[in-house]
Enzyme design. Structure first.
Site, PDB file in Angstrom:
ATOM      1  N   ASP A  66       0.866  -1.160   0.048  1.00 49.91           N
ATOM      2  CA  ASP A  66      -0.063   0.044   0.024  1.00 49.91           C
ATOM      3  C   ASP A  66       0.720   1.332   0.096  1.00 49.91           C
ATOM      4  O   ASP A  66       0.383   2.267  -0.690  1.00 49.91           O
ATOM      5  CB  ASP A  66      -0.907  -0.075   1.068  1.00 49.91           C
ATOM      6  CG  ASP A  66      -2.104  -1.040   1.155  1.00 49.91           C
ATOM      7  OD1 ASP A  66      -2.162  -1.612   0.022  1.00 49.91           O
ATOM      8  OD2 ASP A  66      -2.658  -1.299   2.066  1.00 49.91           O
ATOM      9  N   THR A  71      -9.651   1.817   6.647  1.00 51.53           N
ATOM     10  CA  THR A  71      -9.048   0.598   7.354  1.00 51.53           C
ATOM     11  C   THR A  71      -7.349   0.866   7.348  1.00 51.53           C
ATOM     12  O   THR A  71      -6.903  -0.415   7.647  1.00 51.53           O
ATOM     13  CB  THR A  71      -9.051  -0.538   6.170  1.00 51.53           C
ATOM     14  OG1 THR A  71      -8.899   0.209   4.764  1.00 51.53           O
ATOM     15  CG2 THR A  71     -10.669  -0.924   6.133  1.00 51.53           C
TER      16      THR A  71
END
Length: 221
Positions: free
Chosen positions: A13, A123
């Site tokens: 990410d 998240t």
């Protein structure tokens, strides 16, 4: 400079967060190959590398648009996919701020930090700080205080049509998607940006099944 049609990232990410604002500015969709630990933003695991040419050439995917934050402070404008974090600049001093939404005071906070997160960022750090999970297509932001020094302060979900202003009583460190953007003073203004991040998902991709898989993996690692 030549602008690519697609951006394929190899990493986690963090790799995507480093290039997402450029891709959003130029409307470049992102296909992420996960070489990291969790990979909420990546779509393929390493075993799927051989599928990339077929997926792109045969258009075996859907495009998903994700909201960005626009953050204005200290005569600067920055963009973020996940979140803005304002945190205390000194270890011996609490962060003190007042939150205003739509011109109305919401609350005053004394805390270690304060997070404004998109659904995509719900998240990430916000979740670790006790914030809610928000489905990606929900038009909302999560406001999450970090270690608030009062029992009544709780995470809050607000419409992404609102303009959020954080009035700081002193200096604070502004961190956007993990990037230290420097010191903020006075008022930090946050609202939905006029650009979006575009992600390539496989047609069989499912947010809820990915959420369950990633959270279970995260809890183990």
């Amino acid at each position: 400079d030549t602008v690519p049609d697609v951006m394929v990232t190899v990493g986690g990410d963090g790799t995507i967060l480093r290039i997402v604002t450029y891709c959003a500015e130029h409307a470049i969709p992102i296909l992420g190959l996960n070489m990291g630990n969790v990979g909420f933003l990546t779509e393929l695991e390493p075993s799927g590398l051989d599928r990339v040419p077929q997926i792109l050439l045969q258009k075996e995917y859907t495009l998903d648009e994700r909201s960005l934050l626009q953050i204005d402070f200290a005569d600067r404008t920055v963009y973020g996919l996940n979140e803005l974090v304002v945190s205390r600049d000194s270890i011996d001093r609490m962060l003190e701020l007042t939150t205003e939404i739509g011109g109305k005071t919401v609350d005053k906070y004394r805390c270690d930090g304060f997070i404004v997160a998109t659904p995509t960022g719900s998240t990430a750090y916000s979740l670790s700080a006790g914030g809610p999970v928000i489905a990606p297509d929900t038009g909302a932001f999560a406001l999450t205080p970090v270690s608030p020094h009062t029992l009544h302060s709780r995470p809050m979900v607000v419409s992404d049509r609102e303009v959020i202003r954080l009035h700081l009583s002193g200096e604070a460190r502004a961190v956007v998607d993990g990037r230290d953007e420097g010191l903020a003073r006075g008022t930090v203004t946050v609202h939905k940006a006029d650009r979006v991040a575009r992600f390539i998902w496989l047609k069989e991709s499912n947010f809820y099944s990915k959420l369950l898989t990633k959270l279970n993996t995260w809890s183990v690692t």
